[in-house]
Design a protein around this motif. Sequence first.
Motif, PDB file in Angstrom:
ATOM      1  N   ALA A  60       0.833  -1.204   0.000  1.00  0.00           N
ATOM      2  CA  ALA A  60       0.000   0.000   0.000  1.00  0.00           C
ATOM      3  C   ALA A  60       0.865   1.250   0.000  1.00  0.00           C
ATOM      4  O   ALA A  60       0.579   2.227  -0.698  1.00  0.00           O
ATOM      5  N   TYR A  61       1.944   1.215   0.763  1.00  0.00           N
ATOM      6  CA  TYR A  61       2.860   2.364   0.803  1.00  0.00           C
ATOM      7  C   TYR A  61       3.474   2.604  -0.574  1.00  0.00           C
ATOM      8  O   TYR A  61       3.564   3.746  -1.050  1.00  0.00           O
ATOM      9  N   ALA A  62       3.908   1.529  -1.226  1.00  0.00           N
ATOM     10  CA  ALA A  62       4.511   1.660  -2.552  1.00  0.00           C
ATOM     11  C   ALA A  62       3.515   2.243  -3.550  1.00  0.00           C
ATOM     12  O   ALA A  62       3.897   2.985  -4.470  1.00  0.00           O
ATOM     13  N   LEU A  92       2.057   9.326  10.535  1.00  0.00           N
ATOM     14  CA  LEU A  92       2.742   9.216   9.248  1.00  0.00           C
ATOM     15  C   LEU A  92       3.697   8.027   9.232  1.00  0.00           C
ATOM     16  O   LEU A  92       4.321   7.708  10.241  1.00  0.00           O
ATOM     17  N   ILE A  93       3.837   7.409   8.062  1.00  0.00           N
ATOM     18  CA  ILE A  93       4.777   6.300   7.905  1.00  0.00           C
ATOM     19  C   ILE A  93       5.716   6.605   6.746  1.00  0.00           C
ATOM     20  O   ILE A  93       5.332   7.203   5.748  1.00  0.00           O
ATOM     21  N   SER A  94       6.958   6.175   6.931  1.00  0.00           N
ATOM     22  CA  SER A  94       7.978   6.338   5.882  1.00  0.00           C
ATOM     23  C   SER A  94       8.727   5.016   5.753  1.00  0.00           C
ATOM     24  O   SER A  94       9.111   4.414   6.743  1.00  0.00           O
ATOM     25  N   ILE A  95       8.877   4.553   4.509  1.00  0.00           N
ATOM     26  CA  ILE A  95       9.616   3.316   4.244  1.00  0.00           C
ATOM     27  C   ILE A  95      10.692   3.628   3.197  1.00  0.00           C
ATOM     28  O   ILE A  95      10.374   4.113   2.108  1.00  0.00           O
ATOM     29  N   PRO A  99      10.837   6.611  -2.368  1.00  0.00           N
ATOM     30  CA  PRO A  99      11.152   5.952  -1.097  1.00  0.00           C
ATOM     31  C   PRO A  99      11.391   6.995  -0.003  1.00  0.00           C
ATOM     32  O   PRO A  99      11.981   8.048  -0.238  1.00  0.00           O
ATOM     33  N   GLY A 100      10.917   6.704   1.190  1.00  0.00           N
ATOM     34  CA  GLY A 100      11.144   7.593   2.315  1.00  0.00           C
ATOM     35  C   GLY A 100      10.140   8.715   2.453  1.00  0.00           C
ATOM     36  O   GLY A 100      10.185   9.473   3.422  1.00  0.00           O
TER      37      GLY A 100
END
Length: 221
Positions: free
Chosen positions: A144-146, A215-218, A152-153
Motif C-alpha cells: 500500500a505504501y509503494a 505518518l509512515i515512511s519506508i 522511497p522515504g
Amino acid sequence: MSDSGLSFTEITVLMVLAVEGEEIPNPDLEKRYGVVLKKESREKLNDLKLIESRKQGRSLVHTLTDRGWEELKVAVVSDISAPRGAGGAMSLALLSLVRGILTRTGRELSDLFLLEDVPVVAPVEEEAAEEAPAGDIATRIHAAYAELADRPGELIGLVRLRPLLGDATREEVDTALKGMVRTPGVSIVPESNRKILTPEARAAAVTFGGQEKHLISIEAL
C-alpha cells in the motif's frame, strides 16, 4: 555544551520529552525531573523548531518535534559537558550507554523508547509460518505504501494507507505497524503540525511510546 550548540539543560529537556512521548506541562518538568526550562532556553528550542510550546490554562506545555528527535540523536552521539556531581556523572554514563546501543545496533534513537510497546511474537512452527497474520499485513502495508508514495522515504498519512489494507482489523494493523518500527528503514512518526490534522487523520493514528503517530515512511519500496 554539546557539538549541536545546546546546553546540557536543553538536551535534558529534549530527552525528557522523548521519554514522556507526549505533551508535558512546564511545572511537571521541574516536579518530575528537577529540570527548570527558563524562558531563554524555551525560546531557543522553539526558534530552532526542536520543541513546540502552547498555552494550556496558566502553564505552557511542550512537545518534542521531528526535528527535535533528530537533534537529540546528534546530541547523544556528541561530546557533552555535564554539571559536576553525581547527577551529571549518571547522565553522562546513561548517554554513553545509549550511544553504544545505537552504534552497535544501527537503530534509530526513537526505537529505544518504543520497545515496551512492541508486541512480543511467540516463535511459530515452520509449517505454520505462512499463517502468521502480522507478516501478511506487513506485506500489505509495504504494498500500500509503494502504491501511495512517489519516492522511497516519503511520509504518507496512515489515514490514506489504512483503506488499502483490505479486511485487516484495526488491531491487526496496529500490531503490524508497531512491529515494523523495529525494521531498519521504517519510521512511524507524529504529524508535527497538529493544527492540520483532520478528525479522520487523528482517528487513523497508531499509538505507541505514549504518542499518536500519523505518518509512515519506508526507505525501500
